[in-house]
Write a protein that holds these residues in place. Structure first.
Motif, PDB file in Angstrom:
ATOM      1  N   MET A   1       0.846  -1.198   0.000  1.00 39.81           N
ATOM      2  CA  MET A   1       0.000   0.000   0.000  1.00 39.81           C
ATOM      3  C   MET A   1       0.883   1.251   0.000  1.00 39.81           C
ATOM      4  SD  MET A   1      -2.958   1.112   2.734  1.00 39.81           S
ATOM      5  CE  MET A   1      -3.809   2.673   2.551  1.00 39.81           C
ATOM      6  N   LEU A   2       0.504   2.227  -0.793  1.00 41.90           N
ATOM      7  CA  LEU A   2       1.281   3.451  -0.910  1.00 41.90           C
ATOM      8  C   LEU A   2       1.267   4.237   0.395  1.00 41.90           C
ATOM      9  CD1 LEU A   2       2.794   5.352  -2.916  1.00 41.90           C
ATOM     10  CD2 LEU A   2       0.577   6.423  -3.366  1.00 41.90           C
ATOM     11  N   ASP A   3       2.423   4.751   0.773  1.00 37.46           N
ATOM     12  CA  ASP A   3       2.526   5.631   1.943  1.00 37.46           C
ATOM     13  C   ASP A   3       2.124   7.033   1.482  1.00 37.46           C
ATOM     14  OD1 ASP A   3       3.351   7.382   3.957  1.00 37.46           O
ATOM     15  OD2 ASP A   3       5.086   6.165   4.501  1.00 37.46           O
ATOM     16  N   TYR A   4       0.876   7.418   1.779  1.00 38.62           N
ATOM     17  CA  TYR A   4       0.355   8.677   1.257  1.00 38.62           C
ATOM     18  C   TYR A   4       1.041   9.896   1.868  1.00 38.62           C
ATOM     19  CZ  TYR A   4      -3.337   5.836  -0.826  1.00 38.62           C
ATOM     20  OH  TYR A   4      -4.029   4.899  -1.555  1.00 38.62           O
ATOM     21  N   ALA A   5       1.407   9.807   3.130  1.00 31.02           N
ATOM     22  CA  ALA A   5       2.109  10.932   3.758  1.00 31.02           C
ATOM     23  C   ALA A   5       3.441  11.181   3.058  1.00 31.02           C
ATOM     24  CB  ALA A   5       2.322  10.666   5.238  1.00 31.02           C
ATOM     25  N   GLN A   6       4.153  10.110   2.733  1.00 28.24           N
ATOM     26  CA  GLN A   6       5.416  10.253   2.006  1.00 28.24           C
ATOM     27  C   GLN A   6       5.169  10.779   0.591  1.00 28.24           C
ATOM     28  OE1 GLN A   6       7.574   6.628   1.054  1.00 28.24           O
ATOM     29  NE2 GLN A   6       9.531   7.682   1.302  1.00 28.24           N
ATOM     30  N   ALA A   7       4.087  10.297  -0.028  1.00 27.36           N
ATOM     31  CA  ALA A   7       3.756  10.765  -1.380  1.00 27.36           C
ATOM     32  C   ALA A   7       3.450  12.260  -1.368  1.00 27.36           C
ATOM     33  CB  ALA A   7       2.560   9.980  -1.921  1.00 27.36           C
ATOM     34  N   ARG A   8       2.778  12.736  -0.333  1.00 30.26           N
ATOM     35  CA  ARG A   8       2.506  14.173  -0.236  1.00 30.26           C
ATOM     36  C   ARG A   8       3.793  14.966  -0.098  1.00 30.26           C
ATOM     37  NH1 ARG A   8      -1.849  12.509   2.672  1.00 30.26           N
ATOM     38  NH2 ARG A   8      -0.874  12.802   4.719  1.00 30.26           N
ATOM     39  N   ARG A   9       4.698  14.483   0.719  1.00 33.22           N
ATOM     40  CA  ARG A   9       5.974  15.172   0.902  1.00 33.22           C
ATOM     41  C   ARG A   9       6.751  15.228  -0.406  1.00 33.22           C
ATOM     42  NH1 ARG A   9       8.004  19.062   3.213  1.00 33.22           N
ATOM     43  NH2 ARG A   9       6.843  18.417   5.077  1.00 33.22           N
ATOM     44  N   LEU A  10       6.779  14.121  -1.144  1.00 34.23           N
ATOM     45  CA  LEU A  10       7.482  14.099  -2.429  1.00 34.23           C
ATOM     46  C   LEU A  10       6.813  15.044  -3.434  1.00 34.23           C
ATOM     47  CD1 LEU A  10       8.247  10.286  -2.772  1.00 34.23           C
ATOM     48  CD2 LEU A  10       9.908  12.128  -2.432  1.00 34.23           C
TER      49      LEU A  10
END
Length: 217
Positions: A1-10
């Motif tokens: 499952m995608l780490d959405y918090a990390q995706a937002r930071r990126l």
């Protein structure tokens, strides 16, 4: 499952900061609001890609979520401050409305597609008002507005919306025909409206703001 918090930071670091988004409050809003909640079910893992995403609506009048860097530059150009009155035109599921609410604005989200309007009410959970109605007419009775965002490409000058701005108010949109379109900022000064192109931008058009077909022999 995608780490959405990390995706937002990126998204913030690799898409927004590298595209001249430097307003700290805007960057914080994009880093805080979960973009994945504002896309169709099953499309959450695509929420943070650098592309426009289709949300729904009929062919010829579909709604799209602008790519993060385009939306961020448009919102940044509006210079939204706490307490501002803002109209979000073509709100979709309410992502832009959520971002601008995070900036401290009182946001009215205008949407024509009933399913999207219902989804926006659910997702915004009272943080912004959602109204169904024709996009090109705006919502004069809830204005005047400090800022108006049009979340799609317009081919004609949105004069009815411009007239709903306060003196000094701003409207941001993508204006023009397909590849010739540019993100554009309008600023009201009394009864006059200045327009300034910001950057080249590509967004699907909104049928409510389509130019009439020219007659040819």
């Amino acid at each position: 499952m995608l780490d959405y918090a990390q995706a937002r930071r990126l998204m913030v670091d690799c898409q927004l900061r590298t595209f001249d988004v430097n307003d700290v409050a805007v960057l914080d809003a994009f880093d805080t609001i979960p973009r994945e909640r504002f896309v169709p079910q099953g499309r959450e893992d695509f929420a943070y890609i650098d592309q426009t995403l289709r949300l729904g609506g009929a062919e010829g009048d579909a709604r799209f979520l602008p790519a993060p860097m385009v939306l961020a530059r448009l919102i940044q150009a509006l210079s939204i401050r706490p307490g501002a009155r803002v109209l979000d035109v073509g709100a979709g599921y309410g992502y832009a409305a959520a971002l601008m609410s995070r900036l401290g604005a009182a946001v009215v989200a205008l949407e024509t597609v009933p399913d999207l309007a219902a989804g926006a009410r659910e997702r915004l959970a009272g943080t912004a008002e959602v109204v169904e109605g024709p996009l090109q007419a705006g919502l004069k009775d809830k204005g005047p507005y400090d800022a108006i965002l049009i979340a799609g490409r317009v081919e004609v000058r949105p004069q009815a919306l411009l007239d709903q701005l306060k003196d000094g108010g701003r409207l941001a949109c993508v204006l023009g025909r397909e590849r010739a379109a540019k993100a554009t900022l309008f600023v009201r000064a009394g009864d006059a409206f200045g327009a300034r192109p910001l950057f080249d931008a590509s967004l699907p058009g909104l049928s409510a703001f389509a130019a009439e077909a020219a007659f040819s022999f």
